[in-house]
Design an enzyme around this catalytic site. Structure first.
Site, short mmCIF file in Angstrom:
data_model
loop_
_atom_site.label_atom_id
_atom_site.label_comp_id
_atom_site.label_asym_id
_atom_site.label_seq_id
_atom_site.Cartn_x
_atom_site.Cartn_y
_atom_site.Cartn_z
N TRP A 56 0.29 -1.20 0.16
CA TRP A 56 0.03 -0.72 -0.18
C TRP A 56 0.86 1.04 -0.13
O TRP A 56 1.38 1.38 0.68
CB TRP A 56 -1.11 0.11 1.30
N ASN B 147 -7.22 -0.97 -5.30
CA ASN B 147 -7.79 -1.80 -5.06
C ASN B 147 -8.85 -2.22 -4.82
O ASN B 147 -9.71 -2.00 -4.16
CB ASN B 147 -7.12 -2.14 -3.37
N GLU B 148 -9.25 -3.37 -5.80
CA GLU B 148 -10.17 -4.11 -6.30
C GLU B 148 -12.01 -3.27 -5.92
O GLU B 148 -12.61 -3.51 -5.34
CB GLU B 148 -10.52 -5.48 -4.80
N TYR C 268 -9.75 -16.33 -5.32
CA TYR C 268 -10.00 -16.16 -4.25
C TYR C 268 -10.99 -16.96 -3.94
O TYR C 268 -12.54 -16.73 -3.80
CB TYR C 268 -10.01 -15.03 -3.71
N GLU D 12 -3.20 -11.13 -6.80
CA GLU D 12 -3.59 -11.67 -5.38
C GLU D 12 -3.82 -13.31 -5.64
O GLU D 12 -4.94 -13.75 -6.66
CB GLU D 12 -4.81 -10.78 -4.33
N TRP E 144 -0.19 -13.76 -1.87
CA TRP E 144 -1.24 -12.95 -0.51
C TRP E 144 -0.77 -13.84 0.86
O TRP E 144 -1.87 -15.32 0.82
CB TRP E 144 -3.11 -12.77 -0.74
#
Length: 433
Positions: free
Chosen positions: A98, A214-215, A295, A335, A377
């Site tokens: 980050w 992010n996302e 994920y 990720e 991740w």
């Protein structure tokens, strides 16, 4: 002591300096070359491949989102160096972290346009340490989630100042005041001169690329128009300040309205109703490469491990196909992780999960397709339980994972021929399959 008189010492001194000059002119490139052997060059894009100095680069890396936060304080700063050193020893080339912390504890941006120099110096330290260890950084610029402030904090700031159009988190994407806040942050960050290296961030090749957010999700507009408009505006703004670095969106990879034939690749129906659209968002003219997450634990409710593995292969191959045929850009899986909280979890499953993902990338690289690499991740070091989640790993405490990481580094290195040029690769990969 009296100053020397006469010409006695002059001749020996001149002789010494002449000798030094001869050595420098004759062997200076070899001697001082040792200092620049690890100098990094900017990563560029050539079609569907990342390239450095004209040679392809396939990424084997990791996420340690916590770098800046831990670099703020003296007692925890060593963890950044320790993790970067460990990553370099495994042959890892990129770490994603980050470059934001909006409001709250150890905030980089305290309020719109107000920055904590102490935290900025922590980010300076992270970049300088990455350079020292020969690791590049993928720096994310804001969070869609509330962690570390994110778009929620920007919306709250606008609301508190009485200029916000809506209290909805999605107003981050369409509120003109919030867009100005974010552009100001981007300007300050991109033009920041590192207090340790003296290099402006926009001119530092240690930075692999910028990740816009992010996302991102914008569920108030499932057509995707709101998010797409924001992406187009912000990426053009970034490129107007920094045209040296690559830029990606930071997507999870879900297909939207622009890819009706691909909707069945999504994990479930909800994934097409988030306001994000993988192909459309990634096709934005100022986006240099696509980003995807993996994920299956979060995305499915009832599937067993074997079903998840099948999904992972299908998911990756579909996006690599998009990179080859639709986008003509690299696809980086930024990720991926397997939760250790699954009811049927066994540590050996993580090994198979990693191996499956690494094999897809390896085969893609061998065929010069768009699968450009992966970032695990997440990696931690000892004593960081408070930063761990159900995906976190201390790699040297799990020998099988560490071996997989090194093996993948070696396999990708051999494809590009970089192991023939880099001493570290030669030593690390000499006994690897």
């Amino acid at each position: 002591m009296a100053a020397p008189t006469g010409n006695g010492p002059v001749i020996p001194i001149l002789g010494f300096l002449t000798c030094v000059a001869f050595i420098y002119l004759s062997f200076g490139d070899l001697w001082f070359g040792l200092k620049t052997e690890g100098e990094l060059a900017f990563v560029k894009r050539n079609g569907t491949q990342f390239v450095v100095d004209g040679k392809a680069l396939y990424v084997n890396g990791w996420n340690s989102y916590w770098f800046m936060d831990h670099a703020v304080n003296d007692h925890s700063r060593h963890r950044v160096s320790a993790m970067l050193e460990a990553g370099a020893k495994m042959g890892l080339t990129v770490c994603r972290t980050w470059a934001f912390n909006d409001g709250g504890y150890n905030a980089l941006q305290i309020s719109p346009g107000r920055f904590d120099e102490r935290v900025f110096k922590a980010l300076d330290h992270v970049i300088a340490e990455a350079k020292t260890h020969g690791v590049r950084l993928l720096l994310s610029l804001v969070n869609n989630l509330q962690a570390y402030g994110g778009k929620t904090q920007y919306v709250n700031w606008a609301w508190q100042e009485g200029v916000g159009l809506s209290s909805s988190n999605d107003s981050f994407f369409f509120d003109p005041s919030i867009r100005r806040y974010f552009k100001n942050y981007l300007t300050v960050l991109l033009t920041r001169k590192n207090s340790l290296t003296g290099i402006e961030y926009r001119n530092d090749p240690t930075i692999f690329a910028w990740e816009l957010i992010n996302e991102p999700r914008c569920m108030s507009d499932v057509s995707g128009d709101t998010l797409q408009d924001w992406i187009n505006e912000m990426t053009a703004f970034i490129k107007s300040i920094d045209n040296k670095h690559l830029l990606t969106v930071g997507l999870e990879g879900f297909y939207g309205p622009s890819s009706p034939k691909k909707l069945t690749v999504n994990p479930e129906r909800w994934a097409s109703e988030l306001g994000s659209d993988f192909v459309r968002n990634s096709d934005s003219p100022n986006i240099d490469f696509a980003s995807v997450h993996i994920y299956p634990d979060h995305w499915f409710h009832d599937q067993g491990f074997e079903e998840k593995l099948k999904f992972v292969v299908k998911w990756m191959l579909s996006h690599i196909e998009d990179g080859d045929k639709e986008l003509k850009k690299p696809v980086l899986f930024t990720e991926f992780g397997l939760s250790n909280l699954n009811k049927d979890y066994d540590p050996s499953q993580r090994d198979r999960f990693y191996r499956t993902i690494f094999d897809v990338i390896y085969k893609s690289a061998k065929r010069k397709r768009s699968g450009a690499g992966t970032l695990v991740w997440q990696f931690l070091i000892e004593g960081m339980e408070g930063f761990n989640d159900d995906f976190g790993i201390v790699p040297w405490e799990q020998d099988s994972i560490q071996r997989l990481m090194i093996e993948q580094s070696c396999r990708l290195s051999r494809i590009t021929g970089r192991h023939l040029l880099d001493k570290k690769s030669i030593e690390m990969c000499s006994h690897r399959p």
